[in-house]
Write an enzyme that holds these catalytic residues in place. Structure first.
Site, PDB file in Angstrom:
ATOM      1  N   SER A  40       0.859  -1.173   0.000  1.00  0.00           N
ATOM      2  CA  SER A  40       0.000   0.000   0.000  1.00  0.00           C
ATOM      3  C   SER A  40       0.901   1.230   0.000  1.00  0.00           C
ATOM      4  CB  SER A  40      -0.896   0.006   1.242  1.00  0.00           C
ATOM      5  OG  SER A  40      -1.381   1.319   1.438  1.00  0.00           O
ATOM      6  N   HIS A  54      -0.938  -1.203  -4.574  1.00  0.00           N
ATOM      7  CA  HIS A  54      -2.232  -0.843  -3.984  1.00  0.00           C
ATOM      8  C   HIS A  54      -2.298   0.666  -3.726  1.00  0.00           C
ATOM      9  CE1 HIS A  54      -5.802  -1.879  -1.519  1.00  0.00           C
ATOM     10  NE2 HIS A  54      -5.390  -0.916  -0.703  1.00  0.00           N
ATOM     11  N   ASP A  77      -4.621   3.771  -2.265  1.00  0.00           N
ATOM     12  CA  ASP A  77      -5.742   4.090  -1.380  1.00  0.00           C
ATOM     13  C   ASP A  77      -6.257   5.489  -1.678  1.00  0.00           C
ATOM     14  OD1 ASP A  77      -5.883   1.733   0.388  1.00  0.00           O
ATOM     15  OD2 ASP A  77      -3.825   2.285   0.858  1.00  0.00           O
ATOM     16  N   MET A 132      -8.795   8.303  -0.902  1.00  0.00           N
ATOM     17  CA  MET A 132      -9.688   8.718   0.192  1.00  0.00           C
ATOM     18  C   MET A 132     -10.156  10.148  -0.044  1.00  0.00           C
ATOM     19  SD  MET A 132      -7.539   7.334   3.462  1.00  0.00           S
ATOM     20  CE  MET A 132      -6.770   5.716   3.481  1.00  0.00           C
ATOM     21  N   HIS A 169      -8.128   1.122  -4.488  1.00  0.00           N
ATOM     22  CA  HIS A 169      -9.063   0.903  -3.381  1.00  0.00           C
ATOM     23  C   HIS A 169      -9.765   2.231  -3.123  1.00  0.00           C
ATOM     24  CE1 HIS A 169      -9.428  -0.176   1.205  1.00  0.00           C
ATOM     25  NE2 HIS A 169     -10.590  -0.080   0.608  1.00  0.00           N
ATOM     26  N   MET A 224     -11.935   4.568  -1.257  1.00  0.00           N
ATOM     27  CA  MET A 224     -12.594   4.880   0.021  1.00  0.00           C
ATOM     28  C   MET A 224     -13.203   6.263  -0.121  1.00  0.00           C
ATOM     29  SD  MET A 224      -9.621   3.250   2.361  1.00  0.00           S
ATOM     30  CE  MET A 224      -8.521   3.348   0.975  1.00  0.00           C
ATOM     31  N   MET A 231     -11.464  -6.019   5.134  1.00  0.00           N
ATOM     32  CA  MET A 231     -10.662  -5.036   5.871  1.00  0.00           C
ATOM     33  C   MET A 231     -10.315  -5.567   7.260  1.00  0.00           C
ATOM     34  SD  MET A 231     -10.250  -2.648   3.692  1.00  0.00           S
ATOM     35  CE  MET A 231      -9.312  -1.583   4.783  1.00  0.00           C
ATOM     36  N   ASP A 241      -6.762  -6.376   3.777  1.00  0.00           N
ATOM     37  CA  ASP A 241      -6.121  -5.061   3.796  1.00  0.00           C
ATOM     38  C   ASP A 241      -6.283  -4.437   5.177  1.00  0.00           C
ATOM     39  OD1 ASP A 241      -5.062  -2.593   3.176  1.00  0.00           O
ATOM     40  OD2 ASP A 241      -6.776  -1.943   1.961  1.00  0.00           O
ATOM     41  N   SER A 255       2.273  -0.254   6.471  1.00  0.00           N
ATOM     42  CA  SER A 255       3.313   0.099   7.442  1.00  0.00           C
ATOM     43  C   SER A 255       4.280  -1.043   7.720  1.00  0.00           C
ATOM     44  CB  SER A 255       2.663   0.575   8.742  1.00  0.00           C
ATOM     45  OG  SER A 255       1.695  -0.346   9.177  1.00  0.00           O
TER      46      SER A 255
HETATM   47  C1  DX5 Z   1      -6.509   1.534   5.182  1.00  0.00           C
HETATM   48  C2  DX5 Z   1      -5.947   1.296   3.792  1.00  0.00           C
HETATM   49  C3  DX5 Z   1      -4.857   0.305   3.789  1.00  0.00           C
HETATM   50  C4  DX5 Z   1      -3.698   0.732   4.669  1.00  0.00           C
HETATM   51  C5  DX5 Z   1      -2.706  -0.363   4.789  1.00  0.00           C
HETATM   52  O1  DX5 Z   1      -7.491   2.465   5.123  1.00  0.00           O
HETATM   53  O2  DX5 Z   1      -6.952   0.819   2.933  1.00  0.00           O
HETATM   54  O3  DX5 Z   1      -4.458  -0.025   2.479  1.00  0.00           O
HETATM   55  O4  DX5 Z   1      -3.090   1.895   4.222  1.00  0.00           O
HETATM   56  O5  DX5 Z   1      -1.762   0.036   5.728  1.00  0.00           O
HETATM   57  P1  DX5 Z   1      -1.385  -0.909   6.955  1.00  0.00           P
HETATM   58  O6  DX5 Z   1      -0.871  -2.204   6.359  1.00  0.00           O
HETATM   59  O7  DX5 Z   1      -0.359  -0.140   7.692  1.00  0.00           O
HETATM   60  O8  DX5 Z   1      -2.632  -1.140   7.744  1.00  0.00           O
HETATM   61 ZN    ZN Z   2      -6.342  -0.145   1.021  1.00  0.00          ZN
END
Ligand code: DX5
Ligand code: ZN
Length: 222
Positions: free
Chosen positions: A7, A36, A38, A40, A69, A71, A140, A175, A198
């Site tokens: 990610s 991946h 994200d 948002m 992904h 969100m 999730m 995820d 992370s």
């Molecule tokens: C959470 C995201 C994940 C996240 C993953 O909202 O969709 O993709 O960034 O990060 P870690 O592995 O640190 O949870």
């Molecule tokens: Zn994600």
């Protein structure tokens, strides 16, 4: 073989291009199966990241498939933009739409793989109405919005229940909070794709960490 997807939310945004290029050139064991992204919007989740232009620009640096992904609220507004950025798979949250089958059809119509993400408190029951059309489920392991959150252990049970009930044509991914401690249990429960943020980036050497995660998962599979 389990697919691993870093990610990029956990990578430094100051050097995203270098990070993607390094993954592109990595030896096979350290090379991600997907990248991946994200997205948002500050409404569906309490955080803002980036839009589709970031994917479009990074697309030129790598042939690794892109995994978006979403969100966001009104996810239907972003499907064509993901297609324009040559995204391979788009995953939408069932909590963000009142018309899930229509949204998945919109994604597939653009030639992309359609995925559904479920927040931790969302039941698998919602998927019953999607039926055989479901190609990918993203379970999730945390409430979405931030990387670095604590993994909810009930996720393992949810993955197992999903694997037992969904058609084999549906791939299951996880995820949020994925690391070397829970990856093997998740794979044994039925996950065939893992997103890691992370746990890959925080140590400063995502390539070596990805390779170690791949080896741990491989050892756990056998
Ligand atoms: C959470 C995201 C994940 C996240 C993953 O909202 O969709 O993709 O960034 O990060 P870690 O592995 O640190 O949870
Ligand atoms: Zn994600």
């Amino acid at each position: 073989m389990v697919a691993l997807a870093p990610s990029l939310l956990s990578a430094s945004f100051a050097t995203l291009g270098e990070t993607v290029a390094a993954f592109e050139d990595a030896e096979p064991a350290a090379r991600p199966d997907l990248l991946h992204f994200d997205l948002m919007d500050g409404h569906f989740v309490p955080n803002l990241t980036f839009g589709t232009k970031v994917m479009q620009d990074l697309r030129e640096l790598s042939t690794i498939p892109f995994d978006a992904h979403l969100m966001v609220e009104n996810p239907e507004h972003y499907i064509d933009l993901c297609a324009a950025a040559s995204v391979e798979r788009v995953t939408v949250h069932t909590e963000a739409t009142h018309q899930l089958p229509r949204l998945l059809a919109q994604i597939r119509k653009q030639g992309m793989v359609a995925g559904v993400a479920l927040n931790p408190a969302t039941s698998l029951e919602t998927l019953r109405w999607v039926g055989e059309d479901l190609q990918f489920l993203l379970v999730m392991g945390v409430d979405p919005g931030f990387s670095g959150q604590h993994f909810l252990p009930q996720t393992i049970e949810k993955v197992a229940a999903a694997r037992a009930n969904l058609p084999k044509t549906c791939t299951i991914g996880v995820d949020g909070g994925v690391d070397a401690n829970n990856a093997v249990d998740l794979v044994r429960a039925g996950a065939a794709m893992l997103v890691a943020g992370s746990s890959l980036f925080d140590g400063g050497n995502p390539l070596e960490t990805l390779k170690a995660l791949r080896n741990a998962v491989k050892a756990g599979e056998s």
